[in-house]
Scaffold this active site. Sequence first.
Site, PDB file in Angstrom:
ATOM      1  N   CYS A 202       3.724   8.386   1.317  1.00  0.00           N
ATOM      2  CA  CYS A 202       4.213   7.363   2.230  1.00  0.00           C
ATOM      3  C   CYS A 202       4.356   6.076   1.418  1.00  0.00           C
ATOM      4  O   CYS A 202       3.362   5.544   0.926  1.00  0.00           O
ATOM      5  CB  CYS A 202       3.161   7.239   3.332  1.00  0.00           C
ATOM      6  SG  CYS A 202       3.537   6.034   4.572  1.00  0.00           S
TER       7      CYS A 202
ATOM      8  N   CYS B 242       6.417  -5.936  15.409  1.00  0.00           N
ATOM      9  CA  CYS B 242       5.904  -5.012  16.432  1.00  0.00           C
ATOM     10  C   CYS B 242       4.430  -5.341  16.662  1.00  0.00           C
ATOM     11  O   CYS B 242       3.645  -5.405  15.699  1.00  0.00           O
ATOM     12  CB  CYS B 242       6.078  -3.565  15.986  1.00  0.00           C
ATOM     13  SG  CYS B 242       7.782  -3.188  15.511  1.00  0.00           S
TER      14      CYS B 242
ATOM     15  N   CYS C  94      -0.881   5.507   9.559  1.00  0.00           N
ATOM     16  CA  CYS C  94       0.336   4.763   9.876  1.00  0.00           C
ATOM     17  C   CYS C  94       0.001   3.474  10.614  1.00  0.00           C
ATOM     18  O   CYS C  94      -0.784   3.485  11.562  1.00  0.00           O
ATOM     19  CB  CYS C  94       1.212   5.590  10.802  1.00  0.00           C
ATOM     20  SG  CYS C  94       2.556   6.370   9.969  1.00  0.00           S
TER      21      CYS C  94
ATOM     22  N   CYS D  97       6.453  -7.370   6.821  1.00  0.00           N
ATOM     23  CA  CYS D  97       7.594  -6.932   7.640  1.00  0.00           C
ATOM     24  C   CYS D  97       7.905  -8.011   8.661  1.00  0.00           C
ATOM     25  O   CYS D  97       6.995  -8.610   9.232  1.00  0.00           O
ATOM     26  CB  CYS D  97       7.270  -5.621   8.352  1.00  0.00           C
ATOM     27  SG  CYS D  97       8.645  -5.009   9.357  1.00  0.00           S
TER      28      CYS D  97
ATOM     29  N   CYS E  57       1.241  -3.287  15.130  1.00  0.00           N
ATOM     30  CA  CYS E  57       1.292  -2.851  13.731  1.00  0.00           C
ATOM     31  C   CYS E  57       0.635  -3.878  12.802  1.00  0.00           C
ATOM     32  O   CYS E  57       0.961  -5.069  12.855  1.00  0.00           O
ATOM     33  CB  CYS E  57       2.752  -2.642  13.341  1.00  0.00           C
ATOM     34  SG  CYS E  57       2.996  -2.345  11.581  1.00  0.00           S
TER      35      CYS E  57
ATOM     36  N   GLU F 270       0.824  -1.205   0.000  1.00  0.00           N
ATOM     37  CA  GLU F 270       0.000   0.000   0.000  1.00  0.00           C
ATOM     38  C   GLU F 270       0.858   1.255   0.000  1.00  0.00           C
ATOM     39  O   GLU F 270       1.997   1.252   0.477  1.00  0.00           O
ATOM     40  CB  GLU F 270      -0.958  -0.028   1.192  1.00  0.00           C
ATOM     41  CG  GLU F 270      -1.933  -1.187   1.032  1.00  0.00           C
ATOM     42  CD  GLU F 270      -3.002  -1.257   2.098  1.00  0.00           C
ATOM     43  OE1 GLU F 270      -4.026  -1.888   1.827  1.00  0.00           O
ATOM     44  OE2 GLU F 270      -2.817  -0.698   3.192  1.00  0.00           O
TER      45      GLU F 270
HETATM   46  N1  SAH Z   1       9.125  -0.141   9.705  1.00  0.00           N
HETATM   47  C1  SAH Z   1       9.417   1.231   9.826  1.00  0.00           C
HETATM   48  C2  SAH Z   1       8.629   2.097   8.871  1.00  0.00           C
HETATM   49  C3  SAH Z   1       7.204   1.713   8.630  1.00  0.00           C
HETATM   50  S1  SAH Z   1       6.131   1.872  10.026  1.00  0.00           S
HETATM   51  C4  SAH Z   1       9.241   1.711  11.239  1.00  0.00           C
HETATM   52  O1  SAH Z   1       8.725   0.964  12.059  1.00  0.00           O
HETATM   53  O2  SAH Z   1       9.687   2.818  11.533  1.00  0.00           O
HETATM   54  C5  SAH Z   1       5.889   3.623  10.062  1.00  0.00           C
HETATM   55  C6  SAH Z   1       5.451   4.163  11.414  1.00  0.00           C
HETATM   56  O3  SAH Z   1       4.131   3.728  11.732  1.00  0.00           O
HETATM   57  C7  SAH Z   1       6.323   3.691  12.558  1.00  0.00           C
HETATM   58  O4  SAH Z   1       6.664   4.743  13.422  1.00  0.00           O
HETATM   59  C8  SAH Z   1       5.418   2.699  13.231  1.00  0.00           C
HETATM   60  O5  SAH Z   1       5.801   2.466  14.528  1.00  0.00           O
HETATM   61  C9  SAH Z   1       4.089   3.380  13.081  1.00  0.00           C
HETATM   62  N2  SAH Z   1       2.945   2.529  13.359  1.00  0.00           N
HETATM   63  C10 SAH Z   1       2.850   1.206  13.238  1.00  0.00           C
HETATM   64  N3  SAH Z   1       1.631   0.779  13.629  1.00  0.00           N
HETATM   65  C11 SAH Z   1       0.946   1.863  14.019  1.00  0.00           C
HETATM   66  C12 SAH Z   1      -0.380   2.076  14.503  1.00  0.00           C
HETATM   67  N4  SAH Z   1      -1.214   1.084  14.618  1.00  0.00           N
HETATM   68  N5  SAH Z   1      -0.742   3.324  14.815  1.00  0.00           N
HETATM   69  C13 SAH Z   1       0.107   4.351  14.633  1.00  0.00           C
HETATM   70  N6  SAH Z   1       1.355   4.225  14.166  1.00  0.00           N
HETATM   71  C14 SAH Z   1       1.778   2.992  13.859  1.00  0.00           C
HETATM   72 FE1  SF4 Z   2       7.614  -3.455  10.722  1.00  0.00          FE
HETATM   73 FE2  SF4 Z   2       5.357  -2.360  11.557  1.00  0.00          FE
HETATM   74 FE3  SF4 Z   2       7.384  -2.644  13.259  1.00  0.00          FE
HETATM   75 FE4  SF4 Z   2       7.558  -0.826  11.263  1.00  0.00          FE
HETATM   76  S1  SF4 Z   2       6.121  -0.808  12.968  1.00  0.00           S
HETATM   77  S2  SF4 Z   2       9.125  -2.309  11.911  1.00  0.00           S
HETATM   78  S3  SF4 Z   2       6.400  -1.915   9.644  1.00  0.00           S
HETATM   79  S4  SF4 Z   2       6.254  -4.314  12.273  1.00  0.00           S
END
Ligand code: SAH
Ligand code: SF4
Length: 366
Positions: A107, A118, A340, A114, A121, A94
């Site tokens: 973005c 986390c 995000c 990934c 996410c 996306e």
């Molecule tokens: N993997 C990289 C970049 C993609 S995620 C990273 O983690 O930095 C981009 C941003 O979205 C990151 O700061 C991540 O922590 C945030 N993010 C992930 N899940 C989210 C959620 N459910 N609500 C808000 N931000 C989120």
């Molecule tokens: Fe991967 Fe989501 Fe963690 Fe970013 S926030 S490193 S996209 S699992």
Amino acid sequence: MAASNQNLIGLPRAELENWFAATGEKPFRARQLMRWLYERGEVDWTAMSDLSLNLRETLATSVSLQLPAVDTRAQSADGTVKWSLDVGSGQRVEMVFIPEARRGTLCVSSQVGCAMDCPFCATGRQGFNRNLSAAEIVGQVVLAGRELGLEQGASRVTNVVFMGMGEPLANFRELVRACDVLTDDFGFGLSRRRVTVSTSGLVPQIDRLAAVSNVALAISLHAATDDLRDELVPINRKHPIAELLAACWDYAARTNSKQVTFEYIMLDGVNDSLGQARQLASLLQGHPAKVNLIPFNPVAGTPYGRTPQPRVDAFRKVLMDRGIVTVTRRPRGDDIDAACGQLAGSLRNKVRTPLSEKTMHTVNRT
Ligand code: SAH
Ligand code: SF4
């Protein structure tokens, strides 16, 4: 156009010049082609009038200019646009465009899924499938320009952030090649401050990035202690906070950057107390740091909730009082799940199930 032909989109200028030289052409053809691709979003050889007819015919049969295919496009009430892109073999990523008064931020995704796991996410919950190529990363920016130019007139991409699906630093080689094209005067010509790589904290790759690029760095910190960060951002178990921050200050110094941005998702009752704000302030005080407080965007099936606004404001005040520039990000596009962390394309070879209900509508399209 045979799909197996080499795709010239996303090739850094030096590589493209070498490619033309190897085919017996003048290296300046690279700059001509890049102008067509990145200034005008043109991917049709027949339109490239300053290349000879012969050359265009040769190119049309031997190489390709292939963009990711648009699967679906959704527009939010606030103007945010989200595309689901087909990158082949039933895999989707996306991409999101966020228009603001004086800028348009795209973005982009760097991987299908990934591996960083986390727990808050949506992308992480899918597991990892594969890296995107520089062609697929740069292709997103070309595609967005074409889509926005064609359909929205004034909107254009002024900033690119690697905050879509994937961990960009885990796809180091292709990321660096893509950044090269984004910042090249003959590519998109974006200044280094307008290209932001967001990472969960792959320390060795942060060091390597400083050696080859100087784009803006954003760190997904989300916690001020190792205990909590080990849980929220599991890569922390390998590269704990002290090590990560040392790499950040080093990055800022080596690349002469004004600051590193620290993203901090506000998770209700998890990382949002005033004591945690003070701990965060102590980590960052006196360093080139800026904090971005991010409202948690709900991902069904996770135990997390969004911090109420008054607590976000109080948290922010603690940081500001300690002299740390702190901005609160507004949720954008959440009516179309474009915010995000809500990005969830579909994976044919999913590593993990079940996907949340929220992501099922995307998955079912395959
Ligand atoms: N993997 C990289 C970049 C993609 S995620 C990273 O983690 O930095 C981009 C941003 O979205 C990151 O700061 C991540 O922590 C945030 N993010 C992930 N899940 C989210 C959620 N459910 N609500 C808000 N931000 C989120
Ligand atoms: Fe991967 Fe989501 Fe963690 Fe970013 S926030 S490193 S996209 S699992």
